[in-house]
Design a protein around this motif. Structure first.
Motif, PDB file in Angstrom:
ATOM      1  N   THR A 197     -41.972  -1.327  60.482  1.00  0.00           N
ATOM      2  CA  THR A 197     -42.766  -1.293  59.251  1.00  0.00           C
ATOM      3  C   THR A 197     -43.233  -2.691  58.877  1.00  0.00           C
ATOM      4  O   THR A 197     -44.387  -2.903  58.496  1.00  0.00           O
ATOM      5  CB  THR A 197     -41.929  -0.700  58.093  1.00  0.00           C
ATOM      6  N   VAL A 198     -42.331  -3.664  58.988  1.00  0.00           N
ATOM      7  CA  VAL A 198     -42.683  -5.051  58.669  1.00  0.00           C
ATOM      8  C   VAL A 198     -43.676  -5.592  59.689  1.00  0.00           C
ATOM      9  O   VAL A 198     -44.683  -6.224  59.326  1.00  0.00           O
ATOM     10  CB  VAL A 198     -41.422  -5.928  58.615  1.00  0.00           C
ATOM     11  N   LEU A 199     -43.442  -5.340  60.971  1.00  0.00           N
ATOM     12  CA  LEU A 199     -44.327  -5.851  62.021  1.00  0.00           C
ATOM     13  C   LEU A 199     -45.737  -5.289  61.909  1.00  0.00           C
ATOM     14  O   LEU A 199     -46.716  -5.978  62.218  1.00  0.00           O
ATOM     15  CB  LEU A 199     -43.762  -5.517  63.398  1.00  0.00           C
ATOM     16  N   ASP A 200     -45.866  -4.048  61.486  1.00  0.00           N
ATOM     17  CA  ASP A 200     -47.184  -3.429  61.345  1.00  0.00           C
ATOM     18  C   ASP A 200     -48.070  -4.179  60.358  1.00  0.00           C
ATOM     19  O   ASP A 200     -49.305  -4.059  60.407  1.00  0.00           O
ATOM     20  CB  ASP A 200     -47.045  -1.972  60.902  1.00  0.00           C
ATOM     21  N   LEU A 201     -47.459  -4.964  59.477  1.00  0.00           N
ATOM     22  CA  LEU A 201     -48.210  -5.733  58.486  1.00  0.00           C
ATOM     23  C   LEU A 201     -48.661  -7.082  59.025  1.00  0.00           C
ATOM     24  O   LEU A 201     -49.329  -7.839  58.331  1.00  0.00           O
ATOM     25  CB  LEU A 201     -47.346  -5.934  57.233  1.00  0.00           C
ATOM     26  N   GLU A 202     -48.311  -7.396  60.269  1.00  0.00           N
ATOM     27  CA  GLU A 202     -48.716  -8.610  60.972  1.00  0.00           C
ATOM     28  C   GLU A 202     -48.445  -9.879  60.156  1.00  0.00           C
ATOM     29  O   GLU A 202     -49.341 -10.676  59.882  1.00  0.00           O
ATOM     30  CB  GLU A 202     -50.194  -8.530  61.356  1.00  0.00           C
ATOM     31  N   PRO A 203     -47.180 -10.110  59.791  1.00  0.00           N
ATOM     32  CA  PRO A 203     -46.867 -11.265  58.940  1.00  0.00           C
ATOM     33  C   PRO A 203     -46.806 -12.567  59.724  1.00  0.00           C
ATOM     34  O   PRO A 203     -46.420 -12.595  60.895  1.00  0.00           O
ATOM     35  CB  PRO A 203     -45.490 -10.912  58.387  1.00  0.00           C
ATOM     36  N   ASP A 204     -47.180 -13.645  59.062  1.00  0.00           N
ATOM     37  CA  ASP A 204     -46.881 -14.988  59.556  1.00  0.00           C
ATOM     38  C   ASP A 204     -45.492 -15.413  59.081  1.00  0.00           C
ATOM     39  O   ASP A 204     -44.761 -16.089  59.802  1.00  0.00           O
ATOM     40  CB  ASP A 204     -47.922 -15.991  59.050  1.00  0.00           C
ATOM     41  N   VAL A 205     -45.175 -15.025  57.852  1.00  0.00           N
ATOM     42  CA  VAL A 205     -43.901 -15.366  57.221  1.00  0.00           C
ATOM     43  C   VAL A 205     -43.342 -14.103  56.585  1.00  0.00           C
ATOM     44  O   VAL A 205     -44.084 -13.308  56.011  1.00  0.00           O
ATOM     45  CB  VAL A 205     -44.088 -16.458  56.149  1.00  0.00           C
ATOM     46  N   VAL A 206     -42.026 -13.934  56.688  1.00  0.00           N
ATOM     47  CA  VAL A 206     -41.339 -12.828  56.009  1.00  0.00           C
ATOM     48  C   VAL A 206     -40.284 -13.418  55.085  1.00  0.00           C
ATOM     49  O   VAL A 206     -39.483 -14.258  55.504  1.00  0.00           O
ATOM     50  CB  VAL A 206     -40.680 -11.855  57.008  1.00  0.00           C
ATOM     51  N   VAL A 207     -40.303 -12.998  53.837  1.00  0.00           N
ATOM     52  CA  VAL A 207     -39.296 -13.413  52.858  1.00  0.00           C
ATOM     53  C   VAL A 207     -38.475 -12.180  52.511  1.00  0.00           C
ATOM     54  O   VAL A 207     -38.984 -11.235  51.908  1.00  0.00           O
ATOM     55  CB  VAL A 207     -39.940 -14.001  51.588  1.00  0.00           C
ATOM     56  N   ASP A 208     -37.207 -12.188  52.896  1.00  0.00           N
ATOM     57  CA  ASP A 208     -36.334 -11.029  52.707  1.00  0.00           C
ATOM     58  C   ASP A 208     -35.412 -11.275  51.523  1.00  0.00           C
ATOM     59  O   ASP A 208     -34.463 -12.043  51.609  1.00  0.00           O
ATOM     60  CB  ASP A 208     -35.523 -10.781  53.988  1.00  0.00           C
ATOM     61  N   LEU A 209     -35.693 -10.582  50.420  1.00  0.00           N
ATOM     62  CA  LEU A 209     -34.937 -10.782  49.191  1.00  0.00           C
ATOM     63  C   LEU A 209     -33.870  -9.725  48.963  1.00  0.00           C
ATOM     64  O   LEU A 209     -33.089  -9.838  48.005  1.00  0.00           O
ATOM     65  CB  LEU A 209     -35.894 -10.800  47.983  1.00  0.00           C
ATOM     66  N   VAL A 210     -33.823  -8.691  49.818  1.00  0.00           N
ATOM     67  CA  VAL A 210     -32.928  -7.562  49.539  1.00  0.00           C
ATOM     68  C   VAL A 210     -32.193  -7.117  50.800  1.00  0.00           C
ATOM     69  O   VAL A 210     -32.150  -5.925  51.116  1.00  0.00           O
ATOM     70  CB  VAL A 210     -33.681  -6.383  48.899  1.00  0.00           C
ATOM     71  N   CYS A 211     -31.588  -8.037  51.502  1.00  0.00           N
ATOM     72  CA  CYS A 211     -30.807  -7.713  52.691  1.00  0.00           C
ATOM     73  C   CYS A 211     -29.337  -8.020  52.402  1.00  0.00           C
ATOM     74  O   CYS A 211     -29.005  -9.134  52.004  1.00  0.00           O
ATOM     75  CB  CYS A 211     -31.286  -8.524  53.893  1.00  0.00           C
ATOM     76  N   PHE A 212     -28.455  -7.043  52.653  1.00  0.00           N
ATOM     77  CA  PHE A 212     -27.068  -7.187  52.225  1.00  0.00           C
ATOM     78  C   PHE A 212     -26.040  -6.968  53.329  1.00  0.00           C
ATOM     79  O   PHE A 212     -24.843  -7.087  53.072  1.00  0.00           O
ATOM     80  CB  PHE A 212     -26.786  -6.232  51.061  1.00  0.00           C
TER      81      PHE A 212
END
Length: 334
Positions: free
Chosen positions: A66-81
């Motif tokens: 799902t994240v890769l489909d958005l073709e990000p340069d940067v990913v900021v993960d605020l909700v990983c536990f």
């Protein structure tokens, strides 16, 4: 750059997402779609919203896609536990994104040994609960990932986050509104322990500043973790004295044992107090200042006062309007 923020509608994202838009980035926010930012800002109209249930998609093994489909340069993960969730995202992004930033927690550290606590130093005991254990494991995994030549990662460890829209951790290390009422009306406040235990807050916008700086200074932030807090920490006694003065009062503190304190309050509040005060943490921000140029705008009491005013103005706390001693709280930089 195209920056995908996971969980950008919460405490941190409320301030981070508008900052990233103002900096000229294209921002995509992934959330469950059940909440909005605590403070409205015109920049949100330029943000693409993507609804996704991370917990369910993690279980199905598809969140990384799902994240890769958005073709990000940067990913900021605020909700990983959990380490499992963080590892799955790293494996999906490796070789496909330039930078992953993870929101950790100062509770990756346990009880204080030496103050202030610095990154990588033998300053604390091991983490005390499953939340802190998982955050510590994630931070170590991310550091090793970058050191081994994999995905570029950075971990930001915030203190007790404060800002308009939610209740701050109060002088007894919990969310009990009766604490504020006692201080505002001059009633005695039952304090467990010595009163010298420390808590280290951070305004959500100062935390957002740190994430923005780490994105802008990727080389300096690569493979590193940073403790992000206010310039100073508050002791129980000092916090209570400062807060009482906002209401024209002097704090009256009654020292009690932990057993007496637990008997006089709700179990959840007592557990929260123990969790914060038993750790008694105070951190240094010298690494973030030197490597990233981190310059927090808020002292901890200024951040708490801003939060209290919002809660009173919005009917969530029935208290007189507090008045600061000296200057007004600083306005966060735009």
């Amino acid at each position: 750059m195209r920056i995908v923020v996971i969980g950008g509608s919460g405490h941190i994202g409320t301030f981070l997402v508008p900052r990233l838009v103002r900096a000229g980035h294209e921002v995509v926010n992934i959330s469950r779609g059940t909440s909005t930012a605590y403070i409205d800002a015109p920049e949100w109209r330029q943000v693409r919203q993507v609804a996704a249930d991370r917990e369910r998609q993690d279980a199905e093994g598809v969140f990384g896609a799902t994240v890769l489909d958005l073709e990000p340069d940067v990913v900021v993960d605020l909700v990983c536990f959990t380490l499992e969730s963080a590892t799955a995202l790293v494996e999906a992004l490796r070789g496909r994104a330039a930078h992953l930033l993870h929101c950790g927690s100062i509770w990756r550290y346990g009880k204080s040994r030496k103050l202030p606590i610095a990154e990588g130093a033998d300053s604390t005991e091991p983490p005390l609960d499953e939340y802190g254990i998982q955050k510590d494991r994630i931070a170590r995994m991310l550091k090793q990932e970058t050191a081994s030549g994999g995905l570029v990662t950075t971990t930001i460890h915030p203190g007790h986050i404060v800002g308009p829209g939610w209740h701050p951790i109060g002088p007894l290390g919990n969310l009990d509104p009766a604490v504020w009422s006692a201080l505002a009306t001059g009633q005695a406040l039952r304090v467990p322990g010595s009163g010298t235990e420390m808590m280290h807050h951070v305004h959500a916008d100062d935390l957002a500043q740190a994430f923005e700086l780490a994105i802008a200074n990727r080389d300096a932030a690569a493979g590193e973790d940073f403790n992000i807090v206010a310039p100073t920490a508050l002791s129980v006694r000092g916090y209570a004295d400062i807060a009482a003065a906002w209401f024209g009062r002097t704090a009256t503190l009654e020292s009690v044992t932990w057993e007496e304190f637990r008997a006089s309050t709700e179990p959840g509040y007592a557990d929260a107090s123990w969790g914060h005060l038993d750790r008694s943490q105070c951190f240094t921000i010298e690494k973030a200042k030197a490597r990233l140029g981190y310059a927090p705008a808020y002292e901890p009491e200024q951040a708490v006062l801003e939060s209290l005013r919002w809660l009173i103005d919005n009917g969530e706390l029935d208290l007189p309007v507090p008045r600061p001693l000296g200057s007004e709280p600083l306005t966060p930089p735009r």
